[in-house]
Motif scaffolding. Sequence first.
Motif, PDB file in Angstrom:
ATOM      1  N   THR A  59      35.551  51.260 -50.684  1.00  0.00           N
ATOM      2  CA  THR A  59      37.108  51.211 -50.570  1.00  0.00           C
ATOM      3  C   THR A  59      37.758  52.955 -50.763  1.00  0.00           C
ATOM      4  O   THR A  59      38.247  53.592 -49.829  1.00  0.00           O
ATOM      5  N   ASP A  60      36.595  53.927 -50.905  1.00  0.00           N
ATOM      6  CA  ASP A  60      37.095  55.235 -51.137  1.00  0.00           C
ATOM      7  C   ASP A  60      36.899  55.861 -49.724  1.00  0.00           C
ATOM      8  O   ASP A  60      35.488  55.904 -49.679  1.00  0.00           O
ATOM      9  N   ARG A  61      37.503  56.020 -49.030  1.00  0.00           N
ATOM     10  CA  ARG A  61      37.180  56.909 -47.786  1.00  0.00           C
ATOM     11  C   ARG A  61      37.003  58.148 -47.828  1.00  0.00           C
ATOM     12  O   ARG A  61      37.283  59.239 -48.707  1.00  0.00           O
ATOM     13  N   PRO A  62      35.577  58.623 -47.148  1.00  0.00           N
ATOM     14  CA  PRO A  62      35.154  59.759 -47.194  1.00  0.00           C
ATOM     15  C   PRO A  62      35.767  60.470 -45.940  1.00  0.00           C
ATOM     16  O   PRO A  62      36.811  60.321 -45.616  1.00  0.00           O
ATOM     17  N   PRO A  63      36.124  61.956 -46.900  1.00  0.00           N
ATOM     18  CA  PRO A  63      36.815  63.120 -46.261  1.00  0.00           C
ATOM     19  C   PRO A  63      36.339  63.377 -44.076  1.00  0.00           C
ATOM     20  O   PRO A  63      37.653  63.666 -43.867  1.00  0.00           O
ATOM     21  N   SER A  64      35.473  62.976 -43.764  1.00  0.00           N
ATOM     22  CA  SER A  64      35.101  62.762 -42.606  1.00  0.00           C
ATOM     23  C   SER A  64      35.538  61.863 -41.538  1.00  0.00           C
ATOM     24  O   SER A  64      35.780  61.730 -40.786  1.00  0.00           O
ATOM     25  N   GLU A  66      38.599  59.906 -40.777  1.00  0.00           N
ATOM     26  CA  GLU A  66      40.101  60.400 -40.104  1.00  0.00           C
ATOM     27  C   GLU A  66      41.030  59.348 -41.027  1.00  0.00           C
ATOM     28  O   GLU A  66      41.090  57.852 -40.357  1.00  0.00           O
ATOM     29  N   SER A  67      42.223  59.613 -41.600  1.00  0.00           N
ATOM     30  CA  SER A  67      43.010  58.575 -42.249  1.00  0.00           C
ATOM     31  C   SER A  67      43.500  57.509 -41.838  1.00  0.00           C
ATOM     32  O   SER A  67      43.856  56.357 -42.050  1.00  0.00           O
ATOM     33  N   VAL A  68      44.207  57.201 -40.427  1.00  0.00           N
ATOM     34  CA  VAL A  68      44.539  56.540 -39.681  1.00  0.00           C
ATOM     35  C   VAL A  68      43.558  54.874 -39.089  1.00  0.00           C
ATOM     36  O   VAL A  68      44.376  54.535 -39.010  1.00  0.00           O
ATOM     37  N   LEU A 149      31.170  51.016 -41.541  1.00  0.00           N
ATOM     38  CA  LEU A 149      30.900  49.413 -41.051  1.00  0.00           C
ATOM     39  C   LEU A 149      31.359  48.489 -42.259  1.00  0.00           C
ATOM     40  O   LEU A 149      31.885  47.416 -41.877  1.00  0.00           O
ATOM     41  N   HIS A 150      31.861  49.038 -43.244  1.00  0.00           N
ATOM     42  CA  HIS A 150      32.793  47.877 -44.190  1.00  0.00           C
ATOM     43  C   HIS A 150      34.289  47.986 -43.379  1.00  0.00           C
ATOM     44  O   HIS A 150      34.758  46.874 -44.067  1.00  0.00           O
ATOM     45  N   HIS A 151      34.917  48.786 -42.339  1.00  0.00           N
ATOM     46  CA  HIS A 151      36.030  48.758 -42.901  1.00  0.00           C
ATOM     47  C   HIS A 151      36.790  48.374 -40.737  1.00  0.00           C
ATOM     48  O   HIS A 151      37.552  47.787 -40.639  1.00  0.00           O
ATOM     49  N   ALA A 152      34.862  48.606 -40.101  1.00  0.00           N
ATOM     50  CA  ALA A 152      35.058  47.693 -38.368  1.00  0.00           C
ATOM     51  C   ALA A 152      35.782  47.007 -38.170  1.00  0.00           C
ATOM     52  O   ALA A 152      35.258  45.855 -39.389  1.00  0.00           O
ATOM     53  N   THR A 153      36.501  46.932 -37.533  1.00  0.00           N
ATOM     54  CA  THR A 153      36.508  45.721 -36.681  1.00  0.00           C
ATOM     55  C   THR A 153      35.546  44.828 -36.491  1.00  0.00           C
ATOM     56  O   THR A 153      35.050  43.410 -36.195  1.00  0.00           O
ATOM     57  N   ALA A 154      34.626  44.723 -35.613  1.00  0.00           N
ATOM     58  CA  ALA A 154      33.667  45.049 -34.950  1.00  0.00           C
ATOM     59  C   ALA A 154      32.282  46.304 -34.509  1.00  0.00           C
ATOM     60  O   ALA A 154      32.844  46.969 -34.997  1.00  0.00           O
ATOM     61  N   LEU A 155      31.080  46.042 -34.734  1.00  0.00           N
ATOM     62  CA  LEU A 155      30.389  46.787 -34.238  1.00  0.00           C
ATOM     63  C   LEU A 155      30.333  46.619 -33.062  1.00  0.00           C
ATOM     64  O   LEU A 155      29.516  45.260 -32.453  1.00  0.00           O
TER      65      LEU A 155
END
Length: 253
Positions: A59-64, A66-68, A149-155
């Motif tokens: 759940t936590d987005r790494p700083p590397s 982008e927030s978008v 990997l967990h937030h992508a819509t598709a690989l």
Amino acid sequence: DEAHPDVDRAGRVLRRAVEQGATVVTSSTATSDRVREILAVEPVTIRLGPPLTPATTVTDRPPSVESVLETTPFVLSIGTAERRKNLPRLIDAFARLGTEHESVRLVLAGRDGDDAGAVARALARLDPAIRHRVHRMTTVDDAAKHWLLHHATALAYPSLDEGFGFPILEAQLAGTPVVASSAGSIPEIGGSAVLLSLPSDVDALAANLYWVLTSESQRDRLIRLGRRNVERFSWDSTARDLRTLYHRLAEEA
């Protein structure tokens, strides 16, 4: 012709080893078929286990990252920018996809390789409005990789060839649908949980990506089948098969 010089040299070493009696072990039936054809020996096929990555949601987005990317759908590609990965065609497919889907983004995650120039030229061909939606990440640590990997819509995995294909199983473990080419071992490793197209068919790749982006039922189906597919792979089974092989070779010696 598509191989990096290091891989070409490794091939020559392999040929010498086979001439000296080495047993060839492959990680897929597709690779075994190629070994029979090219090296004229009978290989042993022993599948690898699943990637050793957490299956829990990150759940936590790494700083590397982008927030978008937290608030918009994106297609993910993971791997070094080498010719075998077929990234220029993926970018061309995204050019078509981007005109049909106004918010989707493309993330190219992986260090530069021997196809970096072709990737840069493919990006330069994009319409500026679509080019703005492509994110190039050349440094990807484990935290960023897991989040993506967990937030992508598709690989997207449109490779020209693969001997195994860990990213397929990594995505399936993360509950992410996979859209890939039909080259090498990809159909064998991905099973029925992957949408396939020929590696040269840009339109089919774009259409499969659009299908996953716009059809919740298709996404749910691929996620369900993907999680079931990963269960076919086990490091315990890999270890047992290797042990059996080593014992046989020792007895024969």
